[in-house]
Design a protein around this motif. Structure first.
Motif: not given
Lengths: 479, 486
Positions: B198-200, B79, A47-52, A271-272, A274-277, B234, A79
């Protein structure tokens, strides 16, 4: 042994000096207790995402500039997928297709000639966690996971181990000077991998490539490449072949050791991300960042030469960035830079080292330093005087004149006063005057001693000596 | 047992405000209904103790909004702090998040009460809720049928009036398809509208959290509260704050509506097409223009989806390795053994199938041949949709090709399950908002849904048309005892 040509390419990973990590807000720090600088993002929790971190992008822009790279205006992250315990998401976020910098170079001096080491590309990525293998267990410290890195890749244009060493040294000083990284190889904030192959003639295809991983010091860069090229040449001369492989440098045996033979090309399933524009840099942003780059070594050398600082001192100053920075704040003032650089690199440097201090932690302000340099230049102060009062100069707020008064150092410079003293001593020592006239030079030394004794050392020795000699010569003629 | 939760939220809110009922009454009703509908298997984890505690605290406070004290069901891939979140997988059977997802923080701020975590397809991979490690969910209209998926637990429980609100997630139709099968309203917002923090993750470039409710108005109410950018995601997008209910009740006269020809092709259940035709007639009668249009590549979207979603999934699910959290194989021989056994035992077969296909699709040159090409065509699909929206306010069509089908059917046909989603997937591919709402019943009284699709960030238009259709059709959408057995 026949002559072989060496072809060397170098990849350097540098940890960036940011406050926080590249994709999360945990602290970017070294030497803290294991796993104290981590959060859910660093650990790759579901559920966690990267910020930049914008700081990372800015430092990368700086690095592009000092390494003369073109700066890409639009880029993506990718990635790199592989399973390893030090890789919390089992993929690493990097820039595979669109590195921020490309086609750069660094200039080194080889045998008095300038050589350009070409840089293929420079990209931003995240560091992995630190794994320590102990018998049956592997310990993981995620403090390093997500620390921002730039990877700098040269073209295979380095021809000798010495050039490789010079390149790393130059790279280090550039990155250090631009405040991009602290470049400590022993702490791993600068890490070096080198590729080397050998062949007999320029026309031959490249020889089999061997990669040496994680070389731990600048000297070992040279040493490991020398050893590895020797190893390859010996094999080839003996008519043997070898496979493309990865080796490491062993500090104890001072030689390279096989880690693994490369079977097939690694498949990282890039592959690109997807979590970072898409990341877009504006001209304005680039310009703003570039304007914050401090003076680089080559620029400093030029300036120091203009100020007539000796080559020896210039070299020492470049190696001591804090002192060089300090001196740069004085470049506009009208002082004797030979005196200033001698003072900085001599007594002041010694004081700072002994007391483990930074020059900015002392009371030696720019104004006091200028005053001090001028007092030395006009002979108000002798080197011994400076040594005697140095502690006070660095630790007390009072003016230099005040310090001199308190220390009883009056360094009499008043000509009439000096003449008065000289006359007094001459009158009191007629035999010595006689000796001098008769050509006994040691009489001069004796008389000087008497002057110093009389003044308790507060007279300017050079002035006193000059006055004494003048006076004696006058008597010689009169005689 | 009380039946307050069958009432419109506005009426429940009035009763709360007049103190005729308490929040705790709603919570008690939810848990009684959960007990009564136990055989539907809608929930993986209940939040009873905490929900009751919160309700009692709220009953001491002023009712300050329409959502105050409302029970809500959360899909188990979102989550929830201190509340087990499994993604319906053995891999996360004992996983208790340390932090709330952004959407959960938002609904808690509005004093909504989480009653439980809804069953779903494992890691949201499936269209019939049969891949859950915790067993399949059943359709409340007929317990021998699937509820759809992957948000099957949410759809089935909203249909059973266990709570007025649920949050699902939609990657290729996972909100809209079960909404259609269960006769409820489900919206997938514009990509970027709602924070995914928080979304898996299943497929990062497609996943979106959205509201599932018994009617259109209440759907818009919940959307109002969950949208907004997050500095932890983001891909979330900043937009001016808007009230999604604002166009509800407005005249639909003059609206220009497009129907992709592909959406009415003969592979689609005849009953469904007929129901849609009757809706089209109503819309025409009420002053809408309706045209059939061609949208290039729309029929390729399932293929694009398979490449993009499985490629991303293979990478997103790599983190489940038994090292830091989740299921971990005990006493492995070495790292490879740990990875292999943990993932072999921890993941179900559909998840493994998708990871393997995804890994293959990204291997070596395949990334160029498949993934990067799919991204290009996907861009074209989006542009083709946007072109339609230059001339039309909305696009409509059926949500699904069939009505709910029997449990166990086509379980082993991996391709068939994707064909369920041929009408919902294009919306994810183009990043558009899309909603399914019930438009009637077919044979055996099984719900039929239609889909309304809008240009990016035009959810309010969807609600405008949806509420008009809902009001005009005035369907009875509560499954009765009699409906449940064939």
């Amino acid at each position: 042994m026949s002559n072989y040509l060496k072809t060397i390419g170098i990849e350097v990973h540098v940890e960036l000096k940011t406050n926080t990590k590249i994709f999360s807000n945990s602290t970017n720090g070294y030497g803290k207790s294991a796993n104290s600088l981590t959060n859910l993002v660093d650990l790759g929790y579901p559920g966690t995402l990267p910020t930049l971190n914008k700081e990372v992008v800015n430092l990368a822009i700086k690095a592009c500039k000092v390494l003369n790279c073109n700066i890409r205006r639009e880029m993506y992250f990718d990635r790199k997928n592989y399973f390893y315990p030090d890789n919390p998401k089992n993929y690493q976020i990097t820039q595979f297709r669109t590195p921020i910098g490309y086609d750069g170079y660094v200039e080194i001096e080889v045998d008095g000639k300038t050589k350009k080491i070409e840089i293929e590309e420079m990209h931003i990525e995240e560091d992995t966690c630190k794994s320590t293998h102990r018998k049956n267990v592997t310990l993981l410290d995620f403090n390093r996971a997500g620390v921002p890195l730039i990877e700098i890749v040269t073209k295979p244009c380095i021809e000798t181990p010495e050039e490789a060493k010079l390149y790393i040294e130059k790279l280090r000083s550039l990155l250090l000077y631009a405040d991009i990284s602290d470049c400590k190889m022993e702490e791993g904030s600068m890490r070096c991998d080198a590729n080397i192959s050998v062949r007999k003639h320029k026309e031959d295809p490249f020889g089999t490539k061997v990669e040496i991983k994680n070389i731990g010091s600048i000297n070992n860069v040279k040493l490991s490449l020398e050893k590895e090229s020797l190893r390859q040449i010996e094999l080839l001369d003996a008519g043997k072949t070898f496979k493309e492989q990865t080796r490491r440098f062993d500090n104890k045996t001072n030689d390279t050791v096989l880690m693994r033979v490369k079977e097939t090309g690694n498949d990282y399933r890039y592959f690109p991300e997807p979590d970072i524009p898409k990341l877009v840099l504006t001209e304005e942003q680039i310009e703003k960042v570039i304007n914050t780059i401090p003076l680089l070594p080559d620029e400093r050398v030029k300036l120091y030469k203009e100020k007539n600082i000796s080559d020896v001192n210039i070299k020492k100053l470049i190696q001591n960035k804090p002192l060089s920075d300090y001196l740069n704040t004085l470049l506009d003032s009208n002082i004797d830079f030979t005196v200033a650089s001698n003072l900085l690199l001599g007594d002041i440097s010694k004081y700072l080292n002994e007391n483990e201090k930074n020059i900015y932690d002392t009371t030696l302000t720019k104004e006091r330093f200028i005053d001090l340099v001028n007092k030395i230049s006009d002979k108000t102060l002798t080197n011994k005087n400076v040594k005697d009062i140095l502690d006070k100069l660095m630790e007390e707020e009072t003016s230099i004149d005040e310090i001199l008064k308190k220390s009883g150092i009056q360094n009499i410079k008043d000509k009439s006063l000096i003449e008065e003293i000289v006359e007094k001593i001459i009158d009191a020592n007629p035999e010595s005057v006689e000796d001098y006239i008769n050509g006994h030079d040691r009489a001069l030394k004796y008389l000087m001693g008497q002057i110093m004794k009389e003044t308790k050392g507060t007279v300017n020795p050079q002035l006193a000596s000059q006055t004494l000699q003048k006076s004696l010569e006058k008597r010689k003629i009169l005689n | 047992m009380t039946n307050y939760l069958n009432l419109p939220v506005k009426e429940i809110n009035e009763l709360l405000k007049k103190k005729e009922i308490k929040v705790i009454d709603l919570i008690n009703e939810s848990f009684e209904k959960i007990e009564k509908n136990k055989d539907l298997n809608c929930f993986i984890t209940l939040n009873k103790e905490e929900a009751i505690k919160t309700a009692e605290e709220l009953d001491k406070k002023e009712v300050d909004s329409l959502l105050f004290g409302m029970p809500i069901i959360i899909k188990d891939n979102i989550n929830t702090k201190n509340l087990r979140t499994t993604a319906a997988s053995k891999m996360l059977e004992n996983f208790i998040p340390i932090e709330d997802a952004d959407v959960i923080k938002k609904i808690k701020d509005k004093n909504m009460i989480i009653i439980g975590k809804a069953n779903m397809d494992e890691f949201a991979m499936g269209s019939s809720n049969q891949t859950s490690y915790f067993g399949p969910v059943k359709n409340p209209w007929n317990k021998t049928l699937v509820p759809g998926g992957s948000s099957g637990g949410c759809a089935s429980s909203i249909s059973s009036r266990i709570a007025p609100f649920a949050l699902g997630s939609d990657t290729g139709g996972s909100i809209r398809q079960p909404a259609s099968f269960c006769g409820i309203v489900g919206l997938k917002p514009t990509y970027g509208r709602v924070s995914r923090n928080g979304l898996i993750a299943f497929a990062s470039s497609l996943d979106q959290i959205g509201p599932m409710t018994k009617n259109v108005y209440e759907n818009a109410l919940l959307l109002n509260e969950i949208v907004g950018p997050s500095n932890m995601d983001l891909t979330s997008i900043e937009r001016e704050k808007e009230d999604f209910t604002r166009l509800i009740g407005e005249d639909i006269k003059g609206m220009k509506i497009a129907i992709p020809k592909f959406y009415m092709n003969e592979n689609i259940d005849k009953e469904i097409r007929e129901k849609l035709e009757s809706v089209i007639n109503i819309l025409k009668e009420n002053g809408c223009t309706i045209d059939y249009v061609d949208i290039a590549y729309i029929e390729q979207c399932v293929l694009l989806y398979q490449i993009i979603a499985m490629g991303e999934a293979s990478s997103n699910l790599a983190r489940f390795d038994g090292i830091r959290y989740g299921y971990s194989y005990e006493n492995p021989k070495d790292f490879d053994d740990l990875y292999l056994k943990t993932r072999k035992i921890g993941f179900g077969s559909e998840v493994k199938r998708r990871i393997m296909i995804g890994s293959y699709l990204l291997s070596g040159d395949n990334a160029n041949i498949y993934y990067n090409k799919a991204l290009k065509i996907r861009n074209a699909v989006r542009n083709n949709f946007l072109k339609v929206f230059q001339d039309y306010d909305l696009i409509i069509g059926p949500t699904t090709t069939t009505k709910a089908y029997p449990l166990g059917k086509d379980l082993d046909d991996a391709v068939k399950s994707f064909l369920d989603d041929i009408l919902t997937i294009p919306v994810n591919m183009a990043g558009l908002p899309g909603m399914s709402l019930p438009i009637g019943f077919g044979r055996c009284h099984l719900p039929i849904g239609m889909q309304i699709i809008a240009a990016p960030f035009n959810e309010a238009q969807i609600y405008k048309l949806g509420s008009f259709i809902e009001k005009t059709l005035n369907l009875d959408l509560e499954p009765k005892e009699g409906d449940k057995d064939e």
